[in-house]
Design a protein around this motif. Structure first.
Motif, mmCIF file in Angstrom:
data_model
loop_
_atom_site.group_PDB
_atom_site.id
_atom_site.type_symbol
_atom_site.label_atom_id
_atom_site.label_comp_id
_atom_site.label_asym_id
_atom_site.label_seq_id
_atom_site.Cartn_x
_atom_site.Cartn_y
_atom_site.Cartn_z
ATOM 1 N N TRP A 1 0.806 -1.215 0.000
ATOM 2 C CA TRP A 1 0.000 0.000 0.000
ATOM 3 C C TRP A 1 0.844 1.272 0.000
ATOM 4 O O TRP A 1 0.386 2.316 -0.462
ATOM 5 N N GLY A 2 2.055 1.172 0.529
ATOM 6 C CA GLY A 2 2.853 2.366 0.783
ATOM 7 C C GLY A 2 2.457 2.941 2.123
ATOM 8 O O GLY A 2 1.267 3.072 2.435
ATOM 9 N N ILE A 3 3.439 3.268 2.939
ATOM 10 C CA ILE A 3 3.151 3.712 4.304
ATOM 11 C C ILE A 3 2.271 4.961 4.307
ATOM 12 O O ILE A 3 1.476 5.194 5.226
ATOM 13 N N GLU A 4 2.351 5.749 3.231
ATOM 14 C CA GLU A 4 1.577 6.993 3.163
ATOM 15 C C GLU A 4 0.088 6.744 2.931
ATOM 16 O O GLU A 4 -0.721 7.673 3.047
ATOM 17 N N ARG A 5 -0.290 5.492 2.674
ATOM 18 C CA ARG A 5 -1.708 5.134 2.496
ATOM 19 C C ARG A 5 -2.200 4.241 3.637
ATOM 20 O O ARG A 5 -3.285 3.657 3.536
ATOM 21 N N CYS A 6 -1.448 4.154 4.707
ATOM 22 C CA CYS A 6 -1.787 3.292 5.843
ATOM 23 C C CYS A 6 -2.060 4.158 7.072
ATOM 24 O O CYS A 6 -1.237 4.988 7.453
ATOM 25 N N LEU A 7 -3.219 3.939 7.691
ATOM 26 C CA LEU A 7 -3.682 4.753 8.803
ATOM 27 C C LEU A 7 -3.754 3.886 10.058
ATOM 28 O O LEU A 7 -4.627 3.025 10.184
ATOM 29 N N TRP A 8 -2.839 4.112 10.990
ATOM 30 C CA TRP A 8 -2.873 3.362 12.247
ATOM 31 C C TRP A 8 -4.135 3.704 13.035
ATOM 32 O O TRP A 8 -4.632 4.831 13.005
ATOM 33 N N GLY A 9 -4.644 2.701 13.754
ATOM 34 C CA GLY A 9 -5.781 2.934 14.647
ATOM 35 C C GLY A 9 -5.961 1.757 15.594
ATOM 36 O O GLY A 9 -5.369 0.688 15.407
ATOM 37 N N THR A 10 -6.790 1.949 16.599
ATOM 38 C CA THR A 10 -6.971 0.924 17.631
ATOM 39 C C THR A 10 -8.283 0.155 17.498
ATOM 40 O O THR A 10 -8.385 -0.967 17.954
ATOM 41 N N GLY B 1 0.173 11.231 10.042
ATOM 42 C CA GLY B 1 0.238 11.946 8.777
ATOM 43 C C GLY B 1 -0.718 11.416 7.724
ATOM 44 O O GLY B 1 -1.407 12.190 7.044
ATOM 45 N N ALA B 2 -0.781 10.096 7.573
ATOM 46 C CA ALA B 2 -1.658 9.508 6.559
ATOM 47 C C ALA B 2 -3.123 9.745 6.899
ATOM 48 O O ALA B 2 -3.953 9.982 6.011
ATOM 49 N N CYS B 3 -3.453 9.690 8.177
ATOM 50 C CA CYS B 3 -4.828 9.928 8.615
ATOM 51 C C CYS B 3 -5.225 11.381 8.373
ATOM 52 O O CYS B 3 -6.331 11.665 7.871
ATOM 53 N N ALA B 4 -4.342 12.307 8.705
ATOM 54 C CA ALA B 4 -4.627 13.724 8.490
ATOM 55 C C ALA B 4 -4.865 14.006 7.015
ATOM 56 O O ALA B 4 -5.778 14.772 6.653
ATOM 57 N N LYS B 5 -4.088 13.379 6.155
ATOM 58 C CA LYS B 5 -4.245 13.581 4.715
ATOM 59 C C LYS B 5 -5.554 12.980 4.212
ATOM 60 O O LYS B 5 -6.284 13.605 3.428
#
Length: 280
Positions: free
Chosen positions: A223-232, A267-271
């Motif tokens: 996916w590329g790290i810039e398209r991955c959104l960490w979450g719980t 960063g990815a989530c904000a974007k």
């Protein structure tokens, strides 16, 4: 870079004034104030507050109340009912609700919803019209989710929970990453990003869940790290991991550089949502 949790759920106790639709194996209450306190305890700056479908179905009124109390810390996503013919008016109203950043669609096998359902098409048209990303839960139905994404190339999608079915109670499934090949194939869709949310619930090892990193590395590569959104995905995940346990492994891992952590954990989530919390 702020730390942003891409999916949390908060809710008040089950009362006649605001009754739950179902009673899952979640705590008796995790109010907005309690959610913020849990975030503060581990240094999470903000979160995407997804109105709980389990409790409130398509009614996001509690989420709106909480966001109004914590506008600098929380942004809002609500589920949309594809069977509701008033979807255009509902989404237009939601777009104008302070704190709104997205909507959500469930396309699980149990729903019987087909990718070409007119109600799905209606939601996608309105999402594009109002420039709202669609959070899509297809974690036991990846083929159908992929078909929806392919059918609507102009819609922005946020794929929930790695598109992998996750347990509500321990232990992890025998083959927790069985759908990983489909998830990697889904990465070819340029109009989608993916939530790396609830990943710790897929571990077959005790905290800090070292066995999640090899499959996650394949997700990051595809996916590329810039398209991955960490979450719980807390509180849904509470019976498997507590909030701190869902956060700290990502903060402390040596499998990611500092720059990669900043993108994955904020960063990815904000974007994707066009939103960031204000500094605490």
């Amino acid at each position: 870079m702020p730390i942003i949790d891409s999916q949390v759920h908060a809710y008040e106790a089950n009362t006649p004034e605001r009754p739950w639709d179902t009673v899952p194996n979640w705590p008796d209450h995790v109010t907005g104030d309690e959610m913020i306190a849990a975030m503060d305890a581990v240094g999470v700056d903000g979160a995407i507050f997804v109105s709980s479908f389990s409790m409130y179905r398509y009614d996001a009124s509690y989420a709106v109340e909480v966001q109004q109390a914590h506008p600098d810390r929380l942004a809002l996503v609500k589920p949309i009912d594809p069977a509701d013919t008033a979807v255009p008016e509902i989404i237009a109203d939601w777009k104008n609700t302070p704190g709104t950043v997205g909507i959500r669609l469930f396309i699980r096998k149990e729903s019987g919803l087909e990718p070409d359902d007119p109600g799905v098409d209606r939601i996608m048209r309105e999402a594009v019209r109002h420039d709202l990303p669609v959070n899509i839960l297809c974690w036991d139905n990846v083929d159908a989710g992929t078909a929806v994404i392919d059918r609507h190339p102009d819609t922005r999608f946020v794929v929930d929970h790695l598109a992998i079915l996750q347990p509500y109670t321990p232990p992890a499934p025998e083959e927790p990453w069985a759908d990983l090949p489909k998830v990697l194939e889904l990465a070819k869709r340029p109009n989608a990003v993916i939530k790396v949310s609830g990943a710790c619930t897929l571990s077959k090892e005790p905290y800090p869940f070292a066995d999640i990193w090899d499959p996650l590395a394949r997700v990051f590569d595809a996916w590329g790290i810039e398209r991955c959104l960490w979450g719980t995905d807390w509180t849904r995940a509470h019976a498997v991991v507590n909030y701190e346990q869902a956060v700290v492994p990502f903060l402390e891992t040596d499998r990611l550089s500092a720059d990669e952590k900043a993108i994955l954990m904020g960063g990815a989530c904000a974007k994707a949502y066009g939103w960031s919390p204000r500094k605490r």
